[in-house]
Design an enzyme around this catalytic site. Structure first.
Site, PDB file in Angstrom:
ATOM      1  N   ARG A   8      44.617  28.310  55.158  1.00  0.00           N
ATOM      2  CA  ARG A   8      45.889  28.756  54.616  1.00  0.00           C
ATOM      3  C   ARG A   8      46.280  30.069  55.306  1.00  0.00           C
ATOM      4  O   ARG A   8      45.464  30.688  55.978  1.00  0.00           O
ATOM      5  CB  ARG A   8      45.777  28.954  53.101  1.00  0.00           C
ATOM      6  CG  ARG A   8      45.511  27.663  52.347  1.00  0.00           C
ATOM      7  CD  ARG A   8      45.015  27.961  50.926  1.00  0.00           C
ATOM      8  NE  ARG A   8      45.994  28.725  50.171  1.00  0.00           N
ATOM      9  CZ  ARG A   8      45.710  29.416  49.069  1.00  0.00           C
ATOM     10  NH1 ARG A   8      44.460  29.475  48.620  1.00  0.00           N
ATOM     11  NH2 ARG A   8      46.663  30.072  48.424  1.00  0.00           N
ATOM     12  N   LYS A  78      35.989  28.340  45.090  1.00  0.00           N
ATOM     13  CA  LYS A  78      36.516  28.107  43.742  1.00  0.00           C
ATOM     14  C   LYS A  78      37.808  27.291  43.747  1.00  0.00           C
ATOM     15  O   LYS A  78      38.204  26.748  42.710  1.00  0.00           O
ATOM     16  CB  LYS A  78      36.743  29.433  43.016  1.00  0.00           C
ATOM     17  CG  LYS A  78      37.834  30.316  43.572  1.00  0.00           C
ATOM     18  CD  LYS A  78      37.924  31.625  42.797  1.00  0.00           C
ATOM     19  CE  LYS A  78      39.001  32.555  43.352  1.00  0.00           C
ATOM     20  NZ  LYS A  78      40.349  31.998  43.231  1.00  0.00           N
ATOM     21  N   ASP A  79      38.488  27.188  44.910  1.00  0.00           N
ATOM     22  CA  ASP A  79      39.726  26.417  45.012  1.00  0.00           C
ATOM     23  C   ASP A  79      39.483  24.957  45.382  1.00  0.00           C
ATOM     24  O   ASP A  79      40.416  24.153  45.350  1.00  0.00           O
ATOM     25  CB  ASP A  79      40.653  27.030  46.068  1.00  0.00           C
ATOM     26  CG  ASP A  79      41.215  28.371  45.651  1.00  0.00           C
ATOM     27  OD1 ASP A  79      41.257  28.649  44.440  1.00  0.00           O
ATOM     28  OD2 ASP A  79      41.590  29.151  46.545  1.00  0.00           O
ATOM     29  N   THR A 122      47.865  37.497  35.041  1.00  0.00           N
ATOM     30  CA  THR A 122      46.953  36.487  35.577  1.00  0.00           C
ATOM     31  C   THR A 122      47.581  35.116  35.374  1.00  0.00           C
ATOM     32  O   THR A 122      48.346  34.902  34.425  1.00  0.00           O
ATOM     33  CB  THR A 122      45.574  36.521  34.901  1.00  0.00           C
ATOM     34  OG1 THR A 122      44.754  35.470  35.460  1.00  0.00           O
ATOM     35  CG2 THR A 122      45.658  36.305  33.400  1.00  0.00           C
ATOM     36  N   SER A 124      45.354  32.424  35.691  1.00  0.00           N
ATOM     37  CA  SER A 124      44.147  31.628  35.482  1.00  0.00           C
ATOM     38  C   SER A 124      44.005  31.230  34.014  1.00  0.00           C
ATOM     39  O   SER A 124      43.962  32.095  33.131  1.00  0.00           O
ATOM     40  CB  SER A 124      42.917  32.443  35.911  1.00  0.00           C
ATOM     41  OG  SER A 124      41.730  31.939  35.337  1.00  0.00           O
ATOM     42  N   ARG A 126      41.380  30.118  32.658  1.00  0.00           N
ATOM     43  CA  ARG A 126      40.085  30.641  32.209  1.00  0.00           C
ATOM     44  C   ARG A 126      40.223  32.093  31.764  1.00  0.00           C
ATOM     45  O   ARG A 126      39.773  32.471  30.673  1.00  0.00           O
ATOM     46  CB  ARG A 126      39.053  30.530  33.342  1.00  0.00           C
ATOM     47  CG  ARG A 126      37.729  31.229  33.062  1.00  0.00           C
ATOM     48  CD  ARG A 126      36.798  31.162  34.271  1.00  0.00           C
ATOM     49  NE  ARG A 126      37.332  31.823  35.442  1.00  0.00           N
ATOM     50  CZ  ARG A 126      37.203  33.119  35.711  1.00  0.00           C
ATOM     51  NH1 ARG A 126      36.551  33.912  34.867  1.00  0.00           N
ATOM     52  NH2 ARG A 126      37.706  33.635  36.816  1.00  0.00           N
ATOM     53  N   ARG A 127      40.833  32.929  32.602  1.00  0.00           N
ATOM     54  CA  ARG A 127      40.959  34.344  32.269  1.00  0.00           C
ATOM     55  C   ARG A 127      41.853  34.560  31.053  1.00  0.00           C
ATOM     56  O   ARG A 127      41.588  35.418  30.212  1.00  0.00           O
ATOM     57  CB  ARG A 127      41.494  35.116  33.484  1.00  0.00           C
ATOM     58  CG  ARG A 127      40.479  35.198  34.619  1.00  0.00           C
ATOM     59  CD  ARG A 127      41.094  35.704  35.906  1.00  0.00           C
ATOM     60  NE  ARG A 127      40.094  35.771  36.981  1.00  0.00           N
ATOM     61  CZ  ARG A 127      40.365  35.616  38.263  1.00  0.00           C
ATOM     62  NH1 ARG A 127      41.610  35.359  38.652  1.00  0.00           N
ATOM     63  NH2 ARG A 127      39.407  35.702  39.166  1.00  0.00           N
ATOM     64  N   ARG A 144      51.586  34.645  39.593  1.00  0.00           N
ATOM     65  CA  ARG A 144      51.231  33.791  40.722  1.00  0.00           C
ATOM     66  C   ARG A 144      51.481  34.524  42.029  1.00  0.00           C
ATOM     67  O   ARG A 144      52.101  35.564  42.080  1.00  0.00           O
ATOM     68  CB  ARG A 144      52.065  32.502  40.703  1.00  0.00           C
ATOM     69  CG  ARG A 144      51.637  31.445  39.697  1.00  0.00           C
ATOM     70  CD  ARG A 144      50.338  30.747  40.055  1.00  0.00           C
ATOM     71  NE  ARG A 144      50.280  30.360  41.456  1.00  0.00           N
ATOM     72  CZ  ARG A 144      50.904  29.310  41.975  1.00  0.00           C
ATOM     73  NH1 ARG A 144      51.661  28.538  41.234  1.00  0.00           N
ATOM     74  NH2 ARG A 144      50.768  29.030  43.262  1.00  0.00           N
ATOM     75  N   ARG A 150      50.767  39.803  44.303  1.00  0.00           N
ATOM     76  CA  ARG A 150      50.432  40.246  42.948  1.00  0.00           C
ATOM     77  C   ARG A 150      50.280  41.763  42.885  1.00  0.00           C
ATOM     78  O   ARG A 150      50.683  42.397  41.906  1.00  0.00           O
ATOM     79  CB  ARG A 150      49.167  39.534  42.464  1.00  0.00           C
ATOM     80  CG  ARG A 150      49.444  38.101  42.026  1.00  0.00           C
ATOM     81  CD  ARG A 150      48.203  37.381  41.598  1.00  0.00           C
ATOM     82  NE  ARG A 150      47.452  36.866  42.738  1.00  0.00           N
ATOM     83  CZ  ARG A 150      46.269  36.282  42.643  1.00  0.00           C
ATOM     84  NH1 ARG A 150      45.684  36.153  41.462  1.00  0.00           N
ATOM     85  NH2 ARG A 150      45.673  35.809  43.716  1.00  0.00           N
ATOM     86  N   CYS A 239      41.493  23.697  37.789  1.00  0.00           N
ATOM     87  CA  CYS A 239      42.326  24.894  37.636  1.00  0.00           C
ATOM     88  C   CYS A 239      43.134  24.876  36.352  1.00  0.00           C
ATOM     89  O   CYS A 239      43.574  25.926  35.886  1.00  0.00           O
ATOM     90  CB  CYS A 239      43.248  25.047  38.839  1.00  0.00           C
ATOM     91  SG  CYS A 239      44.531  23.789  38.952  1.00  0.00           S
TER      92      CYS A 239
END
Length: 312
Positions: A8, A78-79, A122, A124, A126-127, A144, A150, A239
């Site tokens: 990327r 993690k992606d 965030t 996420s 999860r977060r 995002r 960010r 995700c």
């Protein structure tokens, strides 16, 4: 030997690609970096959980692997989706950076534990769920974009702080903006956080595969991530699901902790298992099964019914 490296185009992704390139060049390999834009890079007006697509940061790179335009794709581990198409394989994992999440702010006196109410950015799931569980006084806004985007939004006042992976913050040299290193027993990271995964097509030549593994793979990290990814695969998390998991090695033993949190943060299930480093996938799968029996299956069903979210 010539290796085309797909990546990327963000600064962090390019840092990872150049890191991989440097390791290959040390081994005498000629390299070329190919920048590829992914769906996750293009769609910035929705949270990842709302895009509803498998492999939002990987699909376009895999297309180029399949047609031979690149030899390897470099991803943040993690992606990378928990289950790869049978046409692809992970050939190497780089040595894992410190895996913690961190609180990042221009006011480094901020702390989640202070009891002070402030705004955290965030995207996420999860977060967000962890914040709701442990720190319900914190206000959350969706954030995002790549790391620099960010940080710009943070500077413009869209929030008081961000929660980010330490690895990316450190690699982009924002260490002086770290207000707090978040505890692993609260903010247990996403599976693979801190490592770079190198993916290739299964039909890549054995000669290239051999040299790639020799020059890029960290066996310690590989063992841990094989356990973590097996855990994630068995849970069918991704995700859009607030799942976490981290494995560590202690001699010949793997310790893996994993869990899931309901979207509202009210219910958290966390389990730990220990087993032989010779069987990382079996241990990760066993941990997932334990979680499913302890209530994770019900939470997953509730999340998918609410979001209509795709498995990643």
């Amino acid at each position: 030997m010539h290796i085309k490296i797909g990546t990327r185009g963000s600064k962090l992704a390019l840092w990872q690609a150049h890191y991989v390139e440097a390791q290959l060049q040390k081994g005498g390999i000629d390299t070329e970096i190919v920048i590829i834009e992914t769906k996750g890079d293009k769609i910035l007006d929705r949270s990842l959980s709302k895009i509803g697509s498998k492999g939002v940061f990987t699909q376009e790179l895999e297309d180029q692997l399949k047609n031979g335009s690149i030899d390897i794709a470099v991803h943040s581990a993690k992606d990378l989706q928990s289950q790869l198409d049978e046409a692809f394989e992970i050939i190497a994992y780089t040595e894992r950076e410190k895996a913690n999440d961190v609180l990042v702010s221009f006011d480094t006196n901020l702390s989640l534990k202070s009891g002070e109410a402030f705004v955290v950015g965030t995207s996420s799931t999860r977060r967000i769920a962890v914040l709701k569980h442990f720190y319900p006084h914190i206000r959350i806004v969706d954030m995002r974009g790549n790391l620099q985007t960010r940080m710009r939004k943070l500077h413009e006042g869209h929030c008081n702080a961000l929660i980010l992976a330490y690895a990316g913050v450190h690699r982009m040299e924002y260490d002086d903006k770290i207000a707090e290193h978040l505890l692993l027993d609260e903010f247990t990271p996403a599976v693979g956080q801190g490592s770079v995964a190198i993916e290739c097509a299964v039909n890549l030549s054995e000669e290239k595969k051999s040299i790639l593994k020799e020059l890029l793979n960290d066996k310690h990290t590989e063992t841990c991530l094989r356990a973590e990814r097996a855990f994630l695969k068995q849970l069918q998390g991704g995700c859009s699901i607030p799942v976490f998991g981290m494995a560590t090695l202690d001699g010949e033993q793997i310790n893996i902790t994993g869990g899931i949190i309901s979207l509202d943060g009210q219910e958290l299930i966390r389990k730990t298992q220990t087993g032989s480093s010779q069987f990382p996938e079996e241990l990760g799968t066993a941990l997932a099964d334990e979680l499913l029996e302890a209530g994770a299956e019900r939470i997953l069903k509730e999340i998918r019914e609410k979001n209509g979210s795709a498995v990643i």
